[in-house]
Scaffold this active site. Structure first.
Site, mmCIF file in Angstrom:
data_model
loop_
_atom_site.group_PDB
_atom_site.id
_atom_site.type_symbol
_atom_site.label_atom_id
_atom_site.label_comp_id
_atom_site.label_asym_id
_atom_site.label_seq_id
_atom_site.Cartn_x
_atom_site.Cartn_y
_atom_site.Cartn_z
ATOM 1 N N GLY A 14 22.254 28.719 62.409
ATOM 2 C CA GLY A 14 20.967 28.709 63.123
ATOM 3 C C GLY A 14 21.117 29.341 64.501
ATOM 4 C CB VAL A 26 31.952 38.006 73.863
ATOM 5 C CG1 VAL A 26 32.914 38.771 72.972
ATOM 6 C CG2 VAL A 26 32.038 36.503 73.595
ATOM 7 N NE ARG A 75 22.363 27.315 58.526
ATOM 8 C CZ ARG A 75 21.198 27.172 59.171
ATOM 9 N NH1 ARG A 75 20.105 27.720 58.690
ATOM 10 N NH2 ARG A 75 21.130 26.473 60.281
ATOM 11 C CG ASP A 106 30.251 21.067 61.826
ATOM 12 O OD1 ASP A 106 31.275 21.200 62.505
ATOM 13 O OD2 ASP A 106 29.994 20.092 61.085
ATOM 14 C CB THR A 130 24.472 24.381 66.853
ATOM 15 O OG1 THR A 130 23.487 23.460 66.353
ATOM 16 C CG2 THR A 130 25.664 23.558 67.328
ATOM 17 C CG ASP A 132 21.552 20.583 65.231
ATOM 18 O OD1 ASP A 132 20.380 20.665 65.632
ATOM 19 O OD2 ASP A 132 21.891 20.850 64.061
ATOM 20 C CG ASP A 134 25.941 19.142 65.085
ATOM 21 O OD1 ASP A 134 26.171 20.223 65.662
ATOM 22 O OD2 ASP A 134 25.550 19.080 63.900
ATOM 23 N N GLY A 190 11.047 8.597 77.518
ATOM 24 C CA GLY A 190 10.718 7.168 77.484
ATOM 25 C C GLY A 190 10.202 6.738 76.124
ATOM 26 C CE LYS A 218 6.044 -0.040 76.120
ATOM 27 N NZ LYS A 218 7.033 1.007 76.262
HETATM 28 O O1 F6P Z 1 21.662 23.735 62.861
HETATM 29 C C1 F6P Z 1 20.587 23.941 63.673
HETATM 30 C C2 F6P Z 1 19.310 23.589 62.953
HETATM 31 O O2 F6P Z 1 18.259 23.922 63.821
HETATM 32 C C3 F6P Z 1 19.201 22.134 62.480
HETATM 33 O O3 F6P Z 1 18.843 21.244 63.484
HETATM 34 C C4 F6P Z 1 18.174 22.254 61.420
HETATM 35 O O4 F6P Z 1 18.294 21.221 60.491
HETATM 36 C C5 F6P Z 1 18.501 23.564 60.779
HETATM 37 O O5 F6P Z 1 19.142 24.331 61.770
HETATM 38 C C6 F6P Z 1 17.317 24.296 60.218
HETATM 39 O O6 F6P Z 1 17.762 25.438 59.612
HETATM 40 P P1 F6P Z 1 16.824 26.568 59.018
HETATM 41 O O7 F6P Z 1 16.293 27.360 60.157
HETATM 42 O O8 F6P Z 1 17.708 27.365 58.135
HETATM 43 O O9 F6P Z 1 15.729 25.878 58.288
#
Ligand code: F6P
Length: 327
Positions: A14, A26, A75, A106, A130, A132, A134, A190, A218
């Protein structure tokens, strides 16, 4: 390792705001050290299908502020197969590329690791890219800061309308396997609750929360849901809750790919530039099979082996804090 003369750079998986800043980092650092730079378009797919272009210093002019990636991304299923990687290796050899910088998440770094285990003579350096955030071994990944700010801006707007109607909103944010965007944006906005894939059984707690009658106190309730949550996302959770709580006026909003676009924040531009620079420094220092990342805000090098094997953890205390702060 022989002297490196020509380095390839690609973006994979992504896209993320700031990837262009990393490509620029780079390219220009490599040129500073007298290396030639080859841009590999469309990630590993382009490596297998010869999508190679020469990058000069001017090729990366005016890209620092642009979202997306000028090299395009993909990908690649083919790269997961040995034949695909063999073809990629042959193409790199043919093009005289003797090192590669991979900017991606990843899956992209896993691909780099597998390739390096099979072909030793072309060093790879990884840059975490990314939204994410993660990836194990680095506290930051390219695009995370911009994505967070995008989410915060959107949720703030939804809060206005939610409050005007006394509504309960489920807002789904990205994060297929991880809840970092959900957790941090939830804190920043929040949110009354945050549901993430790393924690199980959260919907039951949510029901407790709603039962306690917070609606009376709320004017709005915002629940942030990571897309990878075990319940199947915001719509699924909203359906479950609607059945039990007819008094709540429930709405769902899925933020989607808006989170991946936009001009990168200053933080993303600076960090991505540093990572791009550091990736070439690593090659100059004869490093291979490492990812450049940040540890305690300092540049750091982490072996692919660890990056792939270990999972980055959310901080349970932050989740607890959300509960305390949302009363
Ligand atoms: O890995 C980054 C990300 O944005 C994820 O958060 C999400 O699940 C995924 O890519 C979505 O991928 P695509 O654009 O292929 O639907």
């Amino acid at each position: 390792m022989g002297k490196i003369k020509r380095v390839g750079v690609l973006t994979s998986g992504g896209d993320a705001p700031g990837m262009n800043a990393a490509i620029r980092g780079v390219t220009r650092t490599a040129i500073y050290y007298g290396l030639e730079v080859i841009g590999i378009r469309h990630g590993y797919h382009g490596m297998i299908h010869d999508h190679f272009v020469s990058l000069k210093a001017h090729s990366v002019s005016d890209i620092l502020a642009r979202g997306g990636t000028i090299l395009k991304t993909a990908r690649s299923k083919e790269f997961m197969e040995p034949e695909g990687r063999k073809q990629a290796y042959e193409n790199l050899k043919k093009a005289g590329v003797d090192a590669v910088v991979v900017i991606g998440g990843d899956g992209s770094l896993t691909g780099a690791r597998v390739f390096c285990d099979e072909y030793y003579d072309i060093p790879f350096i990884g840059i975490p890219g990314t939204i994410d955030n993660d990836i194990y071994g680095t506290e930051y990944t390219i695009g995370y800061d911009t994505a967070l700010n995008t989410v915060v801006e959107a949720v703030d707007k939804i809060r206005d309308t939610a409050g005007s109607h006394n509504r309960l909103f489920f807002i789904e944010v990205m994060g297929r396997d991880a809840g970092f965007i959900a957790l941090k944006s939830g804190i920043a906005c929040g949110a009354e609750a945050i549901l993430i894939p790393e924690v199980h059984g959260q919907v039951d707690n949510l029901k407790d929360y709603l039962e306690k009658g917070f609606k009376r106190k709320k004017s709005s309730n915002i629940i942030i849901v990571a897309e990878g949550d075990e319940e199947g996302g915001a719509f699924a959770i909203a359906d479950r809750v609607k059945d039990d709580f007819h008094d709540y006026d429930v709405r769902v909003s899925v933020l989607g790919h808006i989170q991946r676009g936009g001009t990168p924040s200053a933080y993303d531009r600076v960090s991505a530039s540093k990572l791009g620079y550091a990736a070439i420094e690593a090659l100059m220092d004869d490093q291979k099979s490492v990812m450049v990342g940040f540890h305690n805000s300092e540049l750091d090098y982490i072996p692919f082996r660890k990056v792939i094997k270990l999972k980055k953890k959310v901080d349970p205390e932050e989740l607890q804090m959300v509960e305390i702060l949302s009363i």
